[in-house]
Design an enzyme around this catalytic site. Structure first.
Site, mmCIF file in Angstrom:
data_model
loop_
_atom_site.group_PDB
_atom_site.id
_atom_site.type_symbol
_atom_site.label_atom_id
_atom_site.label_comp_id
_atom_site.label_asym_id
_atom_site.label_seq_id
_atom_site.Cartn_x
_atom_site.Cartn_y
_atom_site.Cartn_z
ATOM 1 N N LYS A 167 0.813 -1.228 0.000
ATOM 2 C CA LYS A 167 0.000 0.000 0.000
ATOM 3 C C LYS A 167 0.843 1.273 0.000
ATOM 4 O O LYS A 167 0.455 2.294 -0.556
ATOM 5 C CB LYS A 167 -0.928 0.016 1.214
ATOM 6 C CG LYS A 167 -2.045 -1.019 1.155
ATOM 7 C CD LYS A 167 -3.133 -0.628 0.191
ATOM 8 C CE LYS A 167 -4.315 -1.584 0.219
ATOM 9 N NZ LYS A 167 -5.247 -1.312 -0.903
ATOM 10 N N GLU A 205 -9.666 6.654 2.806
ATOM 11 C CA GLU A 205 -10.581 5.663 3.359
ATOM 12 C C GLU A 205 -9.759 4.449 3.743
ATOM 13 O O GLU A 205 -8.672 4.241 3.191
ATOM 14 C CB GLU A 205 -11.631 5.267 2.312
ATOM 15 C CG GLU A 205 -11.199 4.184 1.316
ATOM 16 C CD GLU A 205 -10.046 4.588 0.396
ATOM 17 O OE1 GLU A 205 -9.846 5.802 0.189
ATOM 18 O OE2 GLU A 205 -9.337 3.676 -0.091
ATOM 19 N N SER A 227 1.624 -9.784 -1.098
ATOM 20 C CA SER A 227 1.289 -8.360 -0.956
ATOM 21 C C SER A 227 1.419 -7.804 0.452
ATOM 22 O O SER A 227 1.666 -6.618 0.635
ATOM 23 C CB SER A 227 -0.127 -8.126 -1.471
ATOM 24 O OG SER A 227 -1.031 -8.992 -0.816
#
Lengths: 253, 394
Positions: B90, B112, B378
């Protein structure tokens, strides 16, 4: 001539009221419309509730959630409105988000609107370019006026493009906000109203967002053709019920 | 040439675009007009890559998973995004977007978050740059993800509960969008995935594309070729997948495998497998596949992993699915948890539950012995310990 255009020719300030279909009770849709017309409201916006109303503040969000919980859906709204033109002559506009219309089928939706006697649509998340390329001909085929929004941040060039694309009125969002977020107008809004007036657009402007009472209605319509009340009406409706609609409308003008 | 990248209007085939109310038009337009120019500026590139190297810890390793490969009789490489600062891919995007926000002269950030990973990655870069940050998070997720809420607070971010609708990720996204409508001038909205109106899907994919950029040269070093036979990634909104696929989208020799969360089973009513259950519609400003009722109301997805718990999928992925370019597989909670535990015990790596879904495909699908399969790892599983503890009664 479309009922909206005809109405806008009248020499008066337009009072437009928004409510969410299926709220407070599932079958309140028709009684609310009849009461609004009886009390002299000029335009009525029937809200088709959506699960994710991202341009709306808490009041309209809650009324939408409640309406969906009550069982409101597109086909049911059309059923409720089926005989509406036997009793009501005021211009009727359906306002909602694009996804439910897309799922119903844009053409089927527009056809249904024409059969019922709906005069226009406001779909804030259907963008101007997509409308012009894909849907304009369908709206026109069924005699529906598409109403576009402008905001204080909308550029002059884009306002002109929107004015060109509009055939009824321009929905002038009073300030950068979601619905029901702000009350009253400051110097910024007044300057904005003036700036738009000076542009001498071909379409009349009707102001929405931030109008809740007689004072704000007066201020909003000083330079424009009319004003729209949504959240404040829904609050009144939840507190006082359908029978007291007259009281609310008389309090505005 | 046929391409699976976005066109200049933000469409991937029939998917994408910007279905936004006029209130958001100026914000998105400002971004649309500037994002490519800013990203190409040498000063931007320099700062972005410097931070990815020194702050995030890139390049992340491409690791040959020997024991896993033996078990499944194929060659499996892991792209170790779990080793990024903050524990997942991220941060690649939030570093890029915070620099973008600075170039655009914005002094307030909103975001968000579902599980809190993107919220933490945003809070991190805002602390790094000294910029005010507000993160919207569903009230239910706040209760479920207390450690990440605490991390964001420690980083100086205000966490605002989303109280509307189902009080999870989609509602947090609605609230962030509403904030942006109310603050159109000074605020930049850092979306965490390849979702939302154009140019977000393309911009986020470009920031994440560093993943496949590295895979190419790392694989060349190890295998003598840039292209694997398959790239595998889990897909919620789809940002890690978009990054892992990016440089292979238009290379037909590379198979693209997307793994979605089936939850308790595709037909259980508790699932997040958008490709199987979704229909074309509009969510958060994008035309894509989404889970909805016949009437067009957006429904609430379910997955054991909060990061895959999104009712839509990015428009790139909708197009990969619809065109047949991507192979979509959905994996249940149980299979994902089992695969996650297997990775722990075979390779000594505790994956995020999102990522565990990707590893479950080796039980579902056969690969050739000589196939080179790159799995995008990830995120790491620290944030999921509570779930692992409860599930395995540890």
């Amino acid at each position: 001539m479309n009922r909206i255009n005809k109405k806008l020719q009248e020499d008066k300030k337009m009072l437009s009221i928004y409510f969410t279909a299926g709220y407070p009770k599932l079958n309140d849709t028709v009684p609310i419309i009849e009461e609004l017309e009886k009390n002299g409201v000029d335009l009525i916006e029937i809200g088709l509730p959506f699960s994710d109303p991202l341009a709306d503040g808490p009041t309209i969000q809650q009324s939408s959630t409640a309406a969906l919980k009550n069982g409101m859906h597109t086909e049911l709204l059309f059923q409720q409105l089926k005989g509406i033109r036997k009793t009501v002559s005021v211009p009727l506009i359906i306002m909602g988000y694009f996804n439910p219309v897309l799922q119903y089928g844009v053409e089927a939706f527009c056809k249904k609107c024409q059969e019922i006697g709906i005069d226009g649509l406001i779909l804030p998340d259907l963008p101007l370019d997509v409308y012009q390329e894909e849907y304009k001909s369908i709206f026109e085929k069924y005699g529906l006026i598409n109403v576009f929004l402008i905001t204080p941040q909308t550029s002059e060039a884009r306002i002109k493009a929107i004015d060109d694309a509009s055939e009824g009125f321009i929905y002038m969002v009073s300030s950068a906000s979601t619905t029901g977020a702000k009350e009253g107008f400051g110097p910024e809004q007044k300057a904005y109203f003036e700036r738009i007036t000076e542009m001498k657009l071909k379409n009349p402007q009707i102001v929405g967002f931030g109008i809740s009472n007689s004072d704000t209605f007066q201020q909003a319509t000083q330079k424009t053709k009319g004003a729209i009340i949504g959240s404040a009406f829904i609050k009144h409706l939840s507190q006082k019920g359908v029978s007291k609609i007259g009281q609310f409308v008389k309090g505005i003008r | 040439m046929k391409t699976y990248h976005a066109d200049e209007r933000g469409y991937y085939g029939e998917f994408g675009g910007a279905f936004i109310p006029e209130m958001l038009y100026p914000n998105c337009e400002e971004l649309r007009q500037n994002y490519l120019r800013i990203m190409e500026e040498p000063s931007f590139q320099k700062e972005f890559h410097q931070l990815l190297k020194d702050y995030v810890g890139r390049p992340t390793p491409l690791y040959f998973a020997k024991r896993l490969s033996e078990k499944y009789n194929t060659k499996i490489y892991l792209k170790r995004e779990d080793l990024c600062h903050t524990g997942a891919h991220k941060v690649n995007n939030t570093i890029g977007q915070i620099l973008m926000a600075k170039k655009l002269g914005k002094n307030r950030i909103i975001a968000e978050t579902g599980a809190g990973q993107h919220g933490v990655a945003t809070a991190t870069v805002c602390a790094l740059m000294g910029i005010e940050c507000v993160v919207y998070m569903g009230e239910i997720d706040i209760a479920r993800q207390a450690p990440n809420v605490a991390r964001m607070k420690m980083l100086g971010t205000e966490v605002r509960p989303a109280l509307s609708g189902s009080r999870t990720l989609k509602d947090a996204t609605n609230e962030a969008i509403r904030d942006w409508i109310n603050n159109p001038v000074d605020t930049h909205y850092i979306i965490g995935s390849v979702v939302g109106p154009h140019p977000y899907p393309d911009m986020v994919a470009r920031f994440q594309s560093v993943i496949s950029e590295e895979i190419k040269w790392q694989l060349k070093e190890k295998e003598g070729r840039e292209n694997p036979d398959y790239v595998v990634a889990c897909v919620g909104g789809g940002s890690n997948a978009a990054g892992a696929y990016y440089h292979y989208l238009d290379v037909p020799d590379v198979g693209i495998i997307a793994v979605e969360a089936a939850g308790k089973g595709i037909n259980s009513g508790e699932s997040a497998a958008t490709s199987a259950l979704g229909k074309v519609g509009i969510i958060h400003g994008s035309k894509t596949l989404l889970m909805q009722t016949d009437d067009g109301q957006i429904t609430e997805p379910y997955s054991i992993s909060a990061g895959l718990d999104y009712p839509g999928v990015g428009p790139m992925h909708a197009h990969l699915f619809k065109s047949g370019r991507g192979e979509f597989i959905s994996i249940t909670d149980d299979k994902a948890m089992t695969a996650g535990l297997a990775l722990c015990q075979l390779e000594g790596i505790i994956p995020a539950i999102e990522t565990s879904h990707a590893f479950a495909i080796f039980e579902e699908r056969q690969f050739e012995k000589d196939d080179v399969v790159v799995v995008n790892l990830s995120g790491r599983g620290d944030k999921d310990l509570r779930n692992y503890i409860d599930y395995f009664r540890l």
